[in-house]
Design a protein around this motif. Structure first.
Motif, short mmCIF file in Angstrom:
data_model
loop_
_atom_site.label_atom_id
_atom_site.label_comp_id
_atom_site.label_asym_id
_atom_site.label_seq_id
_atom_site.Cartn_x
_atom_site.Cartn_y
_atom_site.Cartn_z
N ASP A 158 0.81 -1.21 0.00
CA ASP A 158 0.00 0.00 0.00
C ASP A 158 0.85 1.27 0.00
O ASP A 158 0.42 2.31 -0.47
CB ASP A 158 -0.90 0.02 1.23
N CYS A 159 2.05 1.16 0.49
CA CYS A 159 2.91 2.35 0.58
C CYS A 159 3.17 2.93 -0.81
O CYS A 159 3.24 4.15 -0.97
CB CYS A 159 4.22 2.00 1.28
N CYS A 160 3.33 2.08 -1.79
CA CYS A 160 3.65 2.56 -3.15
C CYS A 160 2.66 2.06 -4.19
O CYS A 160 2.85 2.26 -5.37
CB CYS A 160 5.05 2.11 -3.54
N GLN A 161 1.62 1.38 -3.74
CA GLN A 161 0.61 0.85 -4.66
C GLN A 161 1.25 -0.04 -5.72
O GLN A 161 1.03 0.12 -6.92
CB GLN A 161 -0.16 2.01 -5.32
N ARG B 10 10.84 -7.08 0.21
CA ARG B 10 10.74 -5.64 0.34
C ARG B 10 10.01 -5.02 -0.83
O ARG B 10 9.94 -5.58 -1.91
CB ARG B 10 12.12 -4.99 0.51
N CYS B 11 9.49 -3.87 -0.53
CA CYS B 11 8.80 -3.11 -1.54
C CYS B 11 9.81 -2.74 -2.63
O CYS B 11 10.88 -2.23 -2.33
CB CYS B 11 8.21 -1.85 -0.91
N PRO B 12 9.48 -3.04 -3.88
CA PRO B 12 10.42 -2.78 -4.97
C PRO B 12 10.69 -1.30 -5.20
O PRO B 12 11.66 -0.94 -5.86
CB PRO B 12 9.75 -3.41 -6.19
N ARG B 13 9.86 -0.46 -4.66
CA ARG B 13 10.07 0.98 -4.89
C ARG B 13 10.76 1.68 -3.73
O ARG B 13 11.75 2.36 -3.92
CB ARG B 13 8.74 1.67 -5.17
N CYS B 14 10.22 1.52 -2.54
CA CYS B 14 10.80 2.26 -1.42
C CYS B 14 11.71 1.40 -0.57
O CYS B 14 12.32 1.87 0.38
CB CYS B 14 9.71 2.90 -0.56
N ARG B 15 11.81 0.11 -0.92
CA ARG B 15 12.73 -0.82 -0.25
C ARG B 15 12.34 -1.12 1.19
O ARG B 15 13.14 -1.60 1.97
CB ARG B 15 14.19 -0.32 -0.29
ZN LIG Z 1 6.82 1.17 -0.84
#
Ligand SMILES: [Zn+2]
Length: 59
Positions: A14-17, A34-39
């Protein structure tokens, strides 16, 4: 070395959709990824409380 299991958890971050998959750690106790965008790291207990579902929403 052919015993790799195709086990993963589909996560909607949800942090980066963004959607990503996370895989079990070496000990097999948690899914980790981990989130691929914000890690941002995410850890989900395997077979734990309330996460028998295959798709999971990380908030
Ligand atoms: Zn994220």
């Amino acid at each position: 070395m052919s015993n790799a299991k195709k086990k993963f958890l589909g996560i909607m971050f949800d942090c980066c959709q963004v959607y990503a998959r996370i895989y079990p750690n070496a000990a097999g106790t948690h899914y980790e990824g981990r989130c691929p965008r914000c890690r941002r790291t995410l850890k989900v207990r395997i077979g734990g409380e309330g996460t028998g579902q295959r798709f999971f929403r990380a908030q």
